[in-house]
Write a protein that holds these residues in place. Structure first.
Motif, PDB file in Angstrom:
ATOM      1  N   ALA A  34       0.825  -1.211   0.000  1.00 33.37           N
ATOM      2  CA  ALA A  34       0.000   0.000   0.000  1.00 33.37           C
ATOM      3  C   ALA A  34       0.861   1.263   0.000  1.00 33.37           C
ATOM      4  CB  ALA A  34      -0.922   0.006   1.214  1.00 33.37           C
ATOM      5  N   PHE A  35       2.064   1.153   0.506  1.00 30.83           N
ATOM      6  CA  PHE A  35       2.910   2.325   0.707  1.00 30.83           C
ATOM      7  C   PHE A  35       3.733   2.697  -0.529  1.00 30.83           C
ATOM      8  CE2 PHE A  35       7.132   3.865   2.121  1.00 30.83           C
ATOM      9  CZ  PHE A  35       6.745   5.087   2.622  1.00 30.83           C
ATOM     10  N   LEU A  36       4.386   1.725  -1.157  1.00 31.19           N
ATOM     11  CA  LEU A  36       5.347   2.028  -2.215  1.00 31.19           C
ATOM     12  C   LEU A  36       4.767   2.747  -3.433  1.00 31.19           C
ATOM     13  CD1 LEU A  36       7.621  -1.137  -2.111  1.00 31.19           C
ATOM     14  CD2 LEU A  36       8.211   1.186  -1.428  1.00 31.19           C
ATOM     15  N   PRO A  37       3.672   2.298  -4.014  1.00 29.98           N
ATOM     16  CA  PRO A  37       3.164   3.026  -5.183  1.00 29.98           C
ATOM     17  C   PRO A  37       2.808   4.481  -4.851  1.00 29.98           C
ATOM     18  CG  PRO A  37       2.154   0.867  -5.060  1.00 29.98           C
ATOM     19  CD  PRO A  37       2.903   1.076  -3.772  1.00 29.98           C
ATOM     20  N   LYS A  38       2.198   4.692  -3.701  1.00 36.41           N
ATOM     21  CA  LYS A  38       1.837   6.058  -3.298  1.00 36.41           C
ATOM     22  C   LYS A  38       3.083   6.894  -3.052  1.00 36.41           C
ATOM     23  CE  LYS A  38      -1.192   9.143  -2.059  1.00 36.41           C
ATOM     24  NZ  LYS A  38      -2.078   9.770  -3.004  1.00 36.41           N
ATOM     25  N   LEU A  39       4.077   6.294  -2.388  1.00 33.45           N
ATOM     26  CA  LEU A  39       5.326   7.011  -2.122  1.00 33.45           C
ATOM     27  C   LEU A  39       5.991   7.428  -3.426  1.00 33.45           C
ATOM     28  CD1 LEU A  39       7.619   8.013  -0.315  1.00 33.45           C
ATOM     29  CD2 LEU A  39       8.553   5.706  -0.394  1.00 33.45           C
ATOM     30  N   LEU A  40       6.094   6.507  -4.385  1.00 36.17           N
ATOM     31  CA  LEU A  40       6.710   6.839  -5.670  1.00 36.17           C
ATOM     32  C   LEU A  40       5.949   7.943  -6.386  1.00 36.17           C
ATOM     33  CD1 LEU A  40       7.716   3.324  -6.967  1.00 36.17           C
ATOM     34  CD2 LEU A  40       9.214   5.138  -6.160  1.00 36.17           C
ATOM     35  N   SER A  41       4.641   7.855  -6.341  1.00 37.39           N
ATOM     36  CA  SER A  41       3.810   8.877  -6.966  1.00 37.39           C
ATOM     37  C   SER A  41       4.078  10.249  -6.346  1.00 37.39           C
ATOM     38  CB  SER A  41       2.342   8.485  -6.805  1.00 37.39           C
ATOM     39  OG  SER A  41       1.510   9.537  -7.185  1.00 37.39           O
ATOM     40  N   GLU A  42       4.151  10.287  -5.023  1.00 35.27           N
ATOM     41  CA  GLU A  42       4.393  11.558  -4.337  1.00 35.27           C
ATOM     42  C   GLU A  42       5.803  12.078  -4.605  1.00 35.27           C
ATOM     43  OE1 GLU A  42       2.069  13.528  -2.668  1.00 35.27           O
ATOM     44  OE2 GLU A  42       0.828  12.070  -3.687  1.00 35.27           O
ATOM     45  N   LEU A  43       6.782  11.194  -4.698  1.00 31.86           N
ATOM     46  CA  LEU A  43       8.151  11.619  -5.003  1.00 31.86           C
ATOM     47  C   LEU A  43       8.253  12.188  -6.416  1.00 31.86           C
ATOM     48  CD1 LEU A  43      10.215   8.776  -3.338  1.00 31.86           C
ATOM     49  CD2 LEU A  43      10.117  11.169  -2.630  1.00 31.86           C
ATOM     50  N   LEU A  44       7.465  11.639  -7.340  1.00 34.06           N
ATOM     51  CA  LEU A  44       7.461  12.182  -8.702  1.00 34.06           C
ATOM     52  C   LEU A  44       6.768  13.544  -8.757  1.00 34.06           C
ATOM     53  CD1 LEU A  44       6.680   8.939 -10.725  1.00 34.06           C
ATOM     54  CD2 LEU A  44       8.820  10.232 -10.724  1.00 34.06           C
ATOM     55  N   ARG A  45       5.667  13.679  -8.026  1.00 36.82           N
ATOM     56  CA  ARG A  45       4.912  14.927  -8.018  1.00 36.82           C
ATOM     57  C   ARG A  45       5.600  16.037  -7.231  1.00 36.82           C
ATOM     58  NH1 ARG A  45      -0.270  12.626  -6.090  1.00 36.82           N
ATOM     59  NH2 ARG A  45      -0.607  11.200  -7.774  1.00 36.82           N
ATOM     60  N   HIS A  46       6.334  15.649  -6.198  1.00 39.65           N
ATOM     61  CA  HIS A  46       6.969  16.631  -5.299  1.00 39.65           C
ATOM     62  C   HIS A  46       8.456  16.318  -5.163  1.00 39.65           C
ATOM     63  CE1 HIS A  46       2.986  18.063  -4.151  1.00 39.65           C
ATOM     64  NE2 HIS A  46       2.640  16.797  -4.072  1.00 39.65           N
ATOM     65  N   PRO A  47       9.245  16.718  -6.170  1.00 39.20           N
ATOM     66  CA  PRO A  47      10.676  16.400  -6.145  1.00 39.20           C
ATOM     67  C   PRO A  47      11.400  16.968  -4.919  1.00 39.20           C
ATOM     68  CG  PRO A  47      10.132  17.793  -8.034  1.00 39.20           C
ATOM     69  CD  PRO A  47       8.852  17.459  -7.358  1.00 39.20           C
ATOM     70  N   GLU A  48      10.843  17.977  -4.293  1.00 35.88           N
ATOM     71  CA  GLU A  48      11.483  18.552  -3.099  1.00 35.88           C
ATOM     72  C   GLU A  48      11.539  17.558  -1.942  1.00 35.88           C
ATOM     73  OE1 GLU A  48       7.078  19.747  -2.827  1.00 35.88           O
ATOM     74  OE2 GLU A  48       8.575  19.555  -4.406  1.00 35.88           O
ATOM     75  N   LEU A  49      10.737  16.501  -2.009  1.00 33.99           N
ATOM     76  CA  LEU A  49      10.761  15.471  -0.967  1.00 33.99           C
ATOM     77  C   LEU A  49      12.007  14.600  -1.048  1.00 33.99           C
ATOM     78  CD1 LEU A  49       7.083  14.141  -0.984  1.00 33.99           C
ATOM     79  CD2 LEU A  49       8.201  15.472   0.796  1.00 33.99           C
ATOM     80  N   ARG A  50      12.587  14.523  -2.223  1.00 26.74           N
ATOM     81  CA  ARG A  50      13.709  13.606  -2.423  1.00 26.74           C
ATOM     82  C   ARG A  50      14.954  14.027  -1.655  1.00 26.74           C
ATOM     83  NH1 ARG A  50      13.422  13.737  -8.608  1.00 26.74           N
ATOM     84  NH2 ARG A  50      11.180  13.786  -8.658  1.00 26.74           N
TER      85      ARG A  50
END
Length: 194
Positions: free
Chosen positions: A97-113
């Motif tokens: 449940a976590f990984l797909p959402k995390l990847l999506s958020e990292l793509l949308r919000h590069p400042e999180l990386r």
């Protein structure tokens, strides 16, 4: 999802709550109020420890430590790869449940990386690459590819298969022994064992 051990229990709860809410609600929905509430502290406490929501989320992501044990470099090659495969599949399943959402958020919000690979992930990846390097040095895997590429060639298709399955809502069957045999085809070193 596991965080590296943190000495301060309040800080650990904030980091865990931040990751959980990021996965559940996305970057915008993971408000500081909701994070503080989930961690059982006030927003003031959150801001005393982290200057912003972004800083908190970047710190939480940096502390991610996949519960993945690399194979023993002294284990037979196929046995080690099967162990790695099992651990990796367990990691994907545990974080379904976590990984797909995390990847999506990292793509949308590069400042999180933030900068570089998160510490916990870098350590786990380093140990896995060490297994492939040891097998190259033992002559069990060919040496014309860097060990990092050998490791990526082993886990990359599994991750792609997992993500595609999540997107399509399908579970693709996997025969672990056939996967390992297919991976090793053409990758054995000059001293092929076994």
């Amino acid at each position: 999802m596991h965080l590296l051990t943190e000495g301060d229990p309040t800080r650990r709860r904030l980091l865990q709550a931040a990751l959980e809410l990021l996965a559940e609600r996305g970057y915008r929905g993971a408000t500081t109020r909701a994070i503080a509430e989930r961690a059982g502290v006030s927003e003031v406490t959150l801001f005393r420890r982290f200057r912003s929501k972004g800083a908190l989320l970047r710190e939480a992501l940096r502390g991610l430590a996949p519960p993945l044990s690399p194979p023993d470099p002294n284990a037979p090659l196929e046995e080690g790869l099967l162990g790695l495969l099992e651990g990796y599949l367990g990691l994907l399943e545990a974080n379904r449940a976590f990984l797909p959402k995390l990847l999506s958020e990292l793509l949308r919000h590069p400042e999180l990386r933030g900068e570089g690979v998160p510490e916990g992930m870098a350590e786990a990846l380093g140990r896995v690459v060490g297994f492939f390097r040891a097998k190259q040095e033992a002559g069990e895997l060919r040496k014309d590819e860097p060990p990092e590429e050998l490791a990526l060639a082993f886990v990359g298709p599994l991750f792609a298969r997992f993500l595609l399955g999540e997107v399509l809502g399908v579970r693709f069957p996997l025969d672990p022994k056939a996967y390992v045999r297919g991976y090793l085809e053409g990758r054995h070193g000059p001293r092929r064992r076994g």
